[in-house]
Design an enzyme around this catalytic site. Structure first.
Site, PDB file in Angstrom:
ATOM      1  N   CYS A  62       1.697   4.037  -1.322  1.00  0.00           N
ATOM      2  CA  CYS A  62       3.100   3.650  -0.829  1.00  0.00           C
ATOM      3  C   CYS A  62       3.098   2.294   0.386  1.00  0.00           C
ATOM      4  CB  CYS A  62       3.928   4.857  -0.394  1.00  0.00           C
ATOM      5  SG  CYS A  62       5.536   4.470   0.305  1.00  0.00           S
ATOM      6  N   CYS A  93       5.050   3.134   3.374  1.00  0.00           N
ATOM      7  CA  CYS A  93       4.745   4.429   4.210  1.00  0.00           C
ATOM      8  C   CYS A  93       3.411   3.769   5.111  1.00  0.00           C
ATOM      9  CB  CYS A  93       4.016   5.285   3.077  1.00  0.00           C
ATOM     10  SG  CYS A  93       5.093   6.032   2.215  1.00  0.00           S
TER      11      CYS A  93
END
Length: 145
Positions: free
Chosen positions: A62, A65
């Site tokens: 991600c 993230c």
């Protein structure tokens, strides 16, 4: 995890779970507390924590993230002794993802004594992230007063 004290520079080993707040073995200043947890140890690492916990639901693939992670870690360093950061890899913790209905990552949760105080979905820049964390910490303190 080994953490270098921001005050004296001494390296300290910080466990994922402890009965108190980690402090430097040399100067006794609070240390930043960052740990990983999963389905098997979430209760011990997060729910039994003596200080509020920012739970970061993330995944290595991600992009947002990975972008928010350095800001979270800097925040925890600034708030050493006041908050703990626990990172949960959603790919490795499907039961927790289901339990907390994680549908988007990153998802941040502020927890205090096992109760969810605040939730933030999506990556925030450093300043709004700090504002969210400080507001959430204030809510956690009120709930426990």
């Amino acid at each position: 995890m080994v953490v270098q004290c921001q005050n004296c520079g001494k390296k300290n080993r910080v466990p994922a779970a402890a009965p108190g707040v980690p402090r430097c073995g040399n100067c006794h200043q609070p240390l930043p507390w960052i740990a990983d947890a999963g389905d098997d140890n979430f209760s011990e690492v997060v729910e039994k924590s003596v200080i509020p916990v920012i739970v970061d639901f993330w995944a290595p693939w991600c992009g947002p993230c990975r972008m928010v992670s350095p800001a979270l870690e800097a925040l925890v360093h600034d708030l050493a002794g006041q908050v703990k950061l626990v990172k949960i890899n959603v790919d490795e913790a499907p039961k927790l993802s289901e339990r907390f209905s994680i549908r988007a990552i990153p998802t941040l949760m502020m927890m205090s004594h096992g109760e969810t105080v605040a939730v933030q979905q999506g990556a925030l820049p450093k300043a709004p992230l700090r504002a969210w964390a400080e507001e959430s910490l204030a809510s956690a303190r009120k709930a426990n007063a």
